[in-house]
Each structure stands twice: as C-alpha cells, then as structure tokens.
Design an enzyme around this catalytic site. Structure first.
Site, PDB file in Angstrom:
ATOM      1  N   TYR A  32      30.354 -32.473 -15.273  1.00  0.00           N
ATOM      2  CA  TYR A  32      30.674 -31.914 -13.960  1.00  0.00           C
ATOM      3  C   TYR A  32      31.376 -30.572 -14.112  1.00  0.00           C
ATOM      4  O   TYR A  32      30.985 -29.566 -13.497  1.00  0.00           O
ATOM      5  CB  TYR A  32      31.540 -32.879 -13.148  1.00  0.00           C
ATOM      6  CG  TYR A  32      32.043 -32.242 -11.868  1.00  0.00           C
ATOM      7  CD1 TYR A  32      31.161 -31.946 -10.839  1.00  0.00           C
ATOM      8  CD2 TYR A  32      33.386 -31.897 -11.710  1.00  0.00           C
ATOM      9  CE1 TYR A  32      31.603 -31.333  -9.668  1.00  0.00           C
ATOM     10  CE2 TYR A  32      33.834 -31.281 -10.552  1.00  0.00           C
ATOM     11  CZ  TYR A  32      32.938 -31.000  -9.543  1.00  0.00           C
ATOM     12  OH  TYR A  32      33.370 -30.374  -8.394  1.00  0.00           O
ATOM     13  N   PHE A  69      32.408 -30.565   2.887  1.00  0.00           N
ATOM     14  CA  PHE A  69      32.532 -29.122   3.066  1.00  0.00           C
ATOM     15  C   PHE A  69      31.398 -28.572   3.923  1.00  0.00           C
ATOM     16  O   PHE A  69      31.618 -27.783   4.840  1.00  0.00           O
ATOM     17  CB  PHE A  69      32.489 -28.403   1.711  1.00  0.00           C
ATOM     18  CG  PHE A  69      33.659 -28.639   0.814  1.00  0.00           C
ATOM     19  CD1 PHE A  69      34.807 -29.270   1.257  1.00  0.00           C
ATOM     20  CD2 PHE A  69      33.621 -28.214  -0.508  1.00  0.00           C
ATOM     21  CE1 PHE A  69      35.888 -29.477   0.419  1.00  0.00           C
ATOM     22  CE2 PHE A  69      34.687 -28.407  -1.350  1.00  0.00           C
ATOM     23  CZ  PHE A  69      35.828 -29.045  -0.900  1.00  0.00           C
ATOM     24  N   GLY A  71      23.646 -29.017   1.570  1.00  0.00           N
ATOM     25  CA  GLY A  71      24.638 -30.088   1.543  1.00  0.00           C
ATOM     26  C   GLY A  71      25.465 -30.170   2.810  1.00  0.00           C
ATOM     27  O   GLY A  71      26.671 -30.415   2.761  1.00  0.00           O
ATOM     28  N   ALA A 111      27.679 -33.705   5.242  1.00  0.00           N
ATOM     29  CA  ALA A 111      29.028 -34.279   5.155  1.00  0.00           C
ATOM     30  C   ALA A 111      29.934 -33.285   4.444  1.00  0.00           C
ATOM     31  O   ALA A 111      29.491 -32.264   3.910  1.00  0.00           O
ATOM     32  CB  ALA A 111      29.002 -35.604   4.382  1.00  0.00           C
TER      33      ALA A 111
END
Length: 250
Positions: free
Chosen positions: A147, A12, A7, A10
């Site tokens: 989530y 973090f 990831g 973008a």
C-alpha cells in the site's frame, strides 16, 4: 469547470463530488457501485453526472473519457481518487492477490485515467490533475508494504507529470493525507471488521473527508498559473514516529 472524479461512491470521493457541485462545477462522478452513485446524484442535483466505472478496466476508462468529452464536455479537472488498502500483515504473510489488487487500483487505475484524459488537456493547453496519495508513501510503517509503495508511486508520478508538462499550463497535485476517519478505508483494509477499524480512530480527532474536500476545492480555485506540487496533511494528534530499533542482549 467539468470535473471527472473516480471512487466517488463513498469516502473522500463522495464528499469531494458534493463539494465541487456546491462550488458550481459539473462533476462526473464515477465508481463501480452504480446504485450509490445514483443516490449521490439525487442528493447533489443536476450538476452531478453519475457514471459507473472500474478504473482497473483499461478499455472502459478510455471509453468513458471519450463519452464524457462527447456528451458532457472537455474534462478540465481529473481527480484520481479511487484507491484502497488491503491487509496490515507483514510482507512474508501477505496475500498476493491483495497486493495485485492494490497495484491494479492505486497504480494502474491512476495511469489509465491520466493517460486517457491528458491528451485533451494538452491540446487545450489547460487542465488540472489531482492525485490522492498518502503519508504512507513517505513514512513506512509495519503492514504498509505494498500500500505504501503504491502511494510512493503516486507521489513520484505526480512530480514526473509536471516535468513532462512544464509550459503546457497543466497543473498536477498529489494530496497526501494521514489519519482520516469517517470513511470505508479501514473497514475495507480489515476485511469488514468494523469494531477493529473503529479502534484505529478511538480517542483521536482525525482528519475528515470534509477536510480533504476543502483542500480540493481550494486547489481547483487557484489562479491558472499556480501549481501546488504536494500537500501533506495530518491531524494534530499524529506525527511521524521514531525509527524502530531491535536490541539484543550482548
């Protein structure tokens, strides 16, 4: 050290990758968006190696870890950063496809990357795994349903990894941030509604991706015998709330 981070296109991941490059590490930065990785590599210098990867694709994850080990070197640090939230509606109105996407990315992606990288660490009796959790895994709030549950998994999975790995000199940490601005997180969650996403952070001094990158840098630099199990982070403008109680007239 050789660091593999997911990831990294973008948010973090991007800032963590840049920080660890600046610290002198070789960083294999992965994400689905290869164009953004190339831009990141151009800014970060030769210490950053961009590689496209969808963490939900099990075979691709294992192939990439093998390629990194062969072409770059053994992975010293794995940062399971790829993840997302989708939607803020109540569970009975949720889009099941969005639930599955969160499970596939936030849980299965962490499982695949960890299982692929871990045998090499065990064989070398050395390694660090940093998983990106969330305070949503501890403190429930309306709309967090799946989530928050995926991040609760990340927390518990990290602790259980330590139980399996005790005595093998492999460190595992779950970083669990609260309100954090300046990333794509809320825009993605709200399906591109930039104005509504900005409103979440209005009038606050939230955490930033730089705060998270500083924390990762500190973790990686700890002496090899020191394991930090969990780091829960919130800005001073945030705290866990009261229990919700609905009262009816009697």
């Amino acid at each position: 050290m050789i660091v593999l981070i997911t990831g990294a296109s973008a948010g973090f991941g991007e800032v963590i990758a840049q920080r660890l490059c600046a610290d002198g590490h070789t960083v294999v930065a992965t994400a689905r968006r290869a164009d953004k990785l190339r831009t990141l590599a151009a800014r970060s210098g030769p210490g950053l190696v961009p590689m496209a990867l969808d963490v939900c694709a099990r075979q691709d994850v294992f192939a990439l870890v093998e390629q990194v080990t062969r072409e770059v070197g053994p992975i010293d640090v794995l940062i399971n950063n790829a993840g997302l939230a989708l939607g803020l509606g109540p569970a009975h109105e949720a889009d099941l496809d969005e639930w599955e996407t969160m499970v596939d990315t936030n849980i299965k992606g962490v499982l695949y990357c960890t299982r692929a990288a871990l045998p090499g660490m065990v064989a070398r009796n050395s390694g660090t795994i940093i998983n990106m959790g969330s305070v949503a895994g501890t403190y429930p709030y309306p709309g967090a349903n799946v989530y928050g549950s995926t991040k609760a998994f990340v927390h518990q999975f990290s602790l259980n990894l330590r139980a399996d790995l005790v005595g093998k000199n492999i460190r595992v940490t779950s970083i669990e941030p609260g309100l954090c601005s300046g990333t794509e997180f809320s825009v993605t969650r709200l399906h591109g509604d930039v104005e509504r996403a900005a409103g979440i952070y209005a009038g606050t001094q939230a955490l930033t991706a730089t705060d998270i990158a500083d924390t990762v840098s500190w973790l990686v630099s700890r002496p090899a015998h020191v394991n930090i199990n969990t780091i829960e982070m919130m800005p001073t403008c945030q705290a866990s709330g009261n229990f919700a109680i609905v009262r009816h007239a009697t």
